[in-house]
Scaffold this active site. Structure first.
Site, PDB file in Angstrom:
ATOM      1  N   ASP A   1       0.845  -1.197   0.000  1.00 28.88           N
ATOM      2  CA  ASP A   1       0.000   0.000   0.000  1.00 28.88           C
ATOM      3  C   ASP A   1       0.880   1.247   0.000  1.00 28.88           C
ATOM      4  OD1 ASP A   1      -2.479   1.142   0.020  1.00 28.88           O
ATOM      5  OD2 ASP A   1      -2.962   0.638   2.101  1.00 28.88           O
TER       6      ASP A   1
ATOM      7  N   LYS B   1      -0.923  -0.607  -4.225  1.00 32.20           N
ATOM      8  CA  LYS B   1      -2.277  -0.050  -4.178  1.00 32.20           C
ATOM      9  C   LYS B   1      -2.167   1.438  -3.880  1.00 32.20           C
ATOM     10  CE  LYS B   1      -5.234  -0.635  -0.554  1.00 32.20           C
ATOM     11  NZ  LYS B   1      -5.476   0.760  -0.140  1.00 32.20           N
TER      12      LYS B   1
ATOM     13  N   GLU C   1      -4.772   5.122  -3.361  1.00 31.30           N
ATOM     14  CA  GLU C   1      -6.143   5.616  -3.166  1.00 31.30           C
ATOM     15  C   GLU C   1      -6.469   6.730  -4.160  1.00 31.30           C
ATOM     16  OE1 GLU C   1      -6.682   6.784   0.933  1.00 31.30           O
ATOM     17  OE2 GLU C   1      -6.101   4.817   1.687  1.00 31.30           O
TER      18      GLU C   1
ATOM     19  N   GLU D   1     -14.433   0.728  -0.749  1.00 29.60           N
ATOM     20  CA  GLU D   1     -14.538   0.753   0.718  1.00 29.60           C
ATOM     21  C   GLU D   1     -15.725   1.600   1.166  1.00 29.60           C
ATOM     22  OE1 GLU D   1     -10.938   1.469   2.942  1.00 29.60           O
ATOM     23  OE2 GLU D   1     -12.042   1.659   4.825  1.00 29.60           O
TER      24      GLU D   1
HETATM   25  O1  KIV Z   1      -4.843  -0.180   4.608  1.00 26.35           O
HETATM   26  C1  KIV Z   1      -5.668  -1.096   4.462  1.00 26.35           C
HETATM   27  O2  KIV Z   1      -5.695  -2.081   5.202  1.00 26.35           O
HETATM   28  C2  KIV Z   1      -6.630  -0.957   3.367  1.00 26.35           C
HETATM   29  C3  KIV Z   1      -7.769  -1.922   3.319  1.00 26.35           C
HETATM   30  C4  KIV Z   1      -8.752  -1.607   4.364  1.00 26.35           C
HETATM   31  C5  KIV Z   1      -8.389  -1.967   1.964  1.00 26.35           C
HETATM   32  O3  KIV Z   1      -6.483  -0.089   2.569  1.00 26.35           O
END
Ligand code: KIV
Length: 276
Positions: free
Chosen positions: A83, A113, A115, A182
């Site tokens: 992330d 990932k 946002e 989400e």
């Molecule tokens: O940071 C995280 O765990 C997330 C999930 C909730 C999709 O982005």
């Protein structure tokens, strides 16, 4: 063989549900990988459930790289998604490419990932063009918590719902291999899921998404500061670990741990010599 983004996309075509869980360390990744989870997210939720921050905003790139490295070592089969933390892909596309590249080069994870919807589509396109698979994330995007005014369900007005459909389409067109939805209403998640060719992964978005993701600490009952409505507890590890710790304290205090079983004996002659 490790799961690929093509396997994940094929699962949507075959109508096979995609199950994703977060992990933040080697041991947990190993465990959930063995249990058969095909997709692991090293979420920046790390900040809240592991590092004790109030939100995901303070999480740094170095913290994410450190934990993602450990998760990749533990996950032998699952595809691992790192992330990208707040402000590591917002300032410029060049920044985004460089930082996404660091995830792949330094941690060996297979995707990142980030946002944001339409506004992030160009960034996603350029990162994907560099050969870095991207998972999108729209709806309640925790890095924008101050803009959103709290952890609230998104897409509740017609305008907001239409924007989320546009966001999802923009991410797919930019090359995202899947999109996290989400905290959005179930019927809206269904419309987006039916509209996209790439899989949607829901969290608080109802049962019609192509897959589901949960934060492992919510699932196992480890993080009790705040339990989101969408989370289901499959274990109560907070209580189990607290009780185990109390048992240990009591054993040490009572002299019932360690016993001979947990200790090492010594050769009698050697001991005698030593005492003399
Ligand atoms: O940071 C995280 O765990 C997330 C999930 C909730 C999709 O982005």
């Amino acid at each position: 063989m490790r799961v690929t983004i093509h396997n994940i996309k094929d699962m949507k075509t075959k109508g096979e549900k995609i199950v994703m869980l977060t992990a933040y360390d080697y041991a947990t990744a190993h465990l959930i990988d063995e249990a058969g989870i095909p997709l692991i997210l090293v979420g920046d939720s790390l900040g809240m459930v592991v590092l004790g921050y109030e939100s995901t905003i303070p999480v740094t790139l170095e913290e994410m790289l450190h934990h993602t490295k450990a998760v990749v070592k533990g996950a032998r089969k699952a595809l691992v998604v790192g992330d990208m933390p707040f402000m590591t892909y917002h300032v410029s596309v060049e920044d985004a490419i460089e930082n996404a590249g660091r995830f792949l080069k330094e941690t060996n994870c297979q995707a990142v990932k980030l946002e944001g919807g339409e506004a992030m589509a160009d960034t996603v396109r350029r990162v994907v063009q560099c050969g870095i698979p991207v998972m999108g994330h729209i709806g309640l995007t925790p890095q924008a918590i101050h803009q959103l005014g709290g952890f609230k369900v998104q897409g509740k007005t017609q305008q907001a719902a239409e924007q989320l459909v546009k966001d999802a389409i923009a991410l797919e067109e930019a090359g995202a291999f899947s999109v996290v939805l989400e905290a959005i209403p179930t019927p809206l998640a269904r419309i987006i899921t039916e509209r996209l060719r790439v899989p949607t992964i829901g969290i608080g978005a109802g049962p019609h998404c192509d897959g589901q993701v949960q934060v492992i600490s919510d699932l196992l009952g480890l993080y009790t500061d705040f339990v989101p409505k969408h989370a289901k507890r499959y274990a109560t590890l907070f209580e189990t670990i607290k009780q185990a710790t109390r048992d240990y304290i009591n054993d040490v205090k009572a002299g019932t741990f360690p016993t001979e079983k947990e200790s090492t004996a010594m050769d009698e002659d050697l001991l005698k010599g030593l005492k003399e």
